[in-house]
Write a protein that holds these residues in place. Structure first.
Motif, short mmCIF file in Angstrom:
data_model
loop_
_atom_site.label_atom_id
_atom_site.label_comp_id
_atom_site.label_asym_id
_atom_site.label_seq_id
_atom_site.Cartn_x
_atom_site.Cartn_y
_atom_site.Cartn_z
N GLN A 299 0.77 17.24 9.54
CA GLN A 299 -0.07 18.37 9.16
C GLN A 299 -1.52 18.02 9.39
O GLN A 299 -1.89 16.86 9.53
N ASN A 300 -2.38 19.08 9.43
CA ASN A 300 -3.79 18.85 9.71
C ASN A 300 -4.74 19.45 8.69
O ASN A 300 -5.95 19.43 8.89
N GLY A 302 -3.68 19.63 4.88
CA GLY A 302 -3.44 19.08 3.55
C GLY A 302 -3.27 20.09 2.45
O GLY A 302 -3.50 19.79 1.29
N SER A 306 1.92 20.60 2.49
CA SER A 306 2.13 19.21 2.06
C SER A 306 2.88 19.16 0.74
O SER A 306 3.81 18.36 0.57
N SER A 318 -0.91 12.88 7.94
CA SER A 318 -2.09 13.67 8.32
C SER A 318 -2.58 13.14 9.65
O SER A 318 -2.76 11.93 9.82
N CYS A 321 -6.94 16.04 11.89
CA CYS A 321 -7.17 17.08 10.88
C CYS A 321 -8.32 18.00 11.27
O CYS A 321 -9.26 17.60 11.97
N ALA A 330 -6.97 14.97 3.61
CA ALA A 330 -6.29 13.79 4.16
C ALA A 330 -6.69 12.54 3.41
O ALA A 330 -5.85 11.68 3.09
N TRP A 341 -2.63 8.73 6.54
CA TRP A 341 -3.60 9.37 7.42
C TRP A 341 -3.66 8.54 8.69
O TRP A 341 -4.17 7.42 8.69
#
Length: 466
Positions: A299-300, A302, A306, A318, A321, A330, A341
């Protein structure tokens, strides 16, 4: 229940299944208002789940969108401006985010815009409302101001939807801030919040660990390979950020097959399929099943996705992001130990393999489940119910101030013009066209004098506007 999403197995604590939240019986048949904002899906998602839980316990719940309560269609301008800024000028969003972060809140335009909503919000509340909950920073500012000036005589609560807490979230006048974890709780206190309580996440109960049979069924339903590790790539309801770049990197690194959810960004989904990314979806109605089919979430931003992954038993990474809250979330998720991250693309394959097959994945699943097992005495809805029940019957929130005041009309008109100019500038690409001439750079510098001019390290591919 046993997690069977990877080659490693983890016994899920019984309490990790999303469970009903006890609410005092004295709070039944009472009314609570929730004010959110339709910017992305995270704020509304938290509001919807809070409303569902409170309603199931006998509360009457009124839900409002703050953007709908701004005058003369300003809400649509705000929504469109934010979206276009993320898509066309993400560097500008990063500057705005950082400048307001250092200033401890929004500037004069933001304050003026929110001030225009106060009377409308106040008049919208039902007279029997016994508590008001915000799931959006702007709503917290509006409600806190009303509470601080004595217009609202009932408790105002803010539910912090993110793991990182921008100072805009902490508004004077808000009685209680509810956080999903100790990390955002500490950030809220550092920003000046007085009463902060860790009450756990708010996630739809359909997000839960799936059995081997459910996993197989979900993969077959979505046309996914039966035994190959899958990396579920999400980018919010708008599909923003360097999604195409990440999807290609996931495919090329070989750790897992990318499964990409593009939200409402249909152009991005079409571009990915043209690139040979076979499993690229637009809006998905059954995300719980798709998460049960996957082995890791990439994911970018958060946000809500999440938390949904934690409830499902998916480890979270992450990567690349988006600016602003994507980067701070992140960092906060990493501080909590809940997500890794990945800052270096060279470590993408190693990190994903560790999350899917190794001890890092086991550790992060345990931390994710612990968010739900550690909920404070029943979770956020129960806490809201207790606060509602602890106060005397609410006084009527109505007031007799005139609806139309000359100064208020001037404020609305000035704010409308300012928002309109900015929305048109971003939406028509003036930000991009004029960057080389220094015009937009000057505007950005006025927001954040410490930042050098960015070099477009963030971008969106496959997104088109009419």
């Amino acid at each position: 229940m046993t997690y069977s999403g990877t080659s490693a197995h983890l016994r899920v604590p019984a309490a990790a299944a999303l469970h009903p939240e006890p609410v005092p019986t004295t709070a039944r048949d009472k009314r609570i208002a929730i004010v959110s904002a339709s910017i992305g899906a995270g704020h509304d998602g938290a509001a919807a789940e809070l409303a569902r839980r409170l309603t199931s316990h006998g509360f009457v719940v009124d839900r409002f969108d703050l953007l709908d309560l701004l005058p003369v269609h300003l809400g649509q301008l705000v929504r469109d401006s934010y979206h276009r800024m993320l898509v066309r000028a993400p560097w500008a969003y990063q500057r705005v985010y950082r400048s307001t972060e250092r200033a401890g809140g929004g500037g004069p335009l933001a304050r003026a815009l929110l001030r225009t909503a106060e009377e409308r919000v106040f008049r919208t509340l039902h007279p029997d409302t016994g508590a008001v909950v915000s799931t959006y920073p702007g709503a917290s500012r509006v409600l806190g101001s009303l509470r601080l000036r004595g217009r609202l005589t009932v408790p105002v609560l803010t539910y912090l939807t993110d793991f990182s807490v921008h100072p805009l979230w902490v508004a004077d006048g808000v009685d209680v801030h509810l956080a999903a974890h100790a990390v955002p709780a500490a950030q809220a206190r550092a920003a000046g919040a007085q009463d902060v309580r860790v009450s756990g996440p708010v996630v739809d109960p359909r997000f839960c660990p799936g059995s081997a049979v459910e996993r197989h069924t979900a993969r077959a339903r979505f046309g996914l390979p039966g035994n190959t590790p899958l990396a579920l790539l999400v980018a919010g309801s708008w599909g923003v950020g360097p999604v195409r770049q990440v999807a290609l990197e996931l495919r090329d690194c070989g750790a897992a097959v990318p499964v990409v959810v593009c939200g409402r960004n249909k152009a991005l989904a079409e571009r990915l399929r043209a690139d040979g990314i076979e499993h690229a979806f637009g809006w998905v109605d059954d995300m719980p099943a798709l998460m049960q089919a996957a082995d890791v979430l990439v994911q970018n931003a958060g946000g809500l996705s999440s938390l949904e992954a934690f409830a499902t038993g998916l480890p979270v990474a992450s990567y690349r992001c988006i600016p602003g809250h994507g980067l701070t979330n992140a960092a906060a998720l990493e501080e909590a130990g809940a997500a890794v991250w990945i800052r270096d693309p060279a470590r993408l394959k190693v990190a994903l393999c560790d999350l899917i097959h190794g001890p890092l994945g086991l550790s992060q699943r345990a931390i994710g489940f612990a968010l739900f097992t550690a909920e404070g005495e029943g979770g956020p809805a129960a806490e809201i119910g207790r606060i509602h029940s602890a106060v005397s019957p609410p006084q009527s929130p109505r007031f007799t101030a005139p609806r139309h005041h000359p100064a208020a009309r001037r404020l609305v008109a000035t704010t409308a013009v300012a928002c309109g100019v900015w929305a048109c500038a971003v939406g028509t690409g003036i930000a991009t066209a004029y960057e080389g001439s220094g015009v937009i750079h000057a505007i950005g510098h006025s927001l954040d004098r410490d930042d050098p001019p960015p070099h477009h390290i963030f971008h969106v591919e496959g997104h088109h506007h009419s």
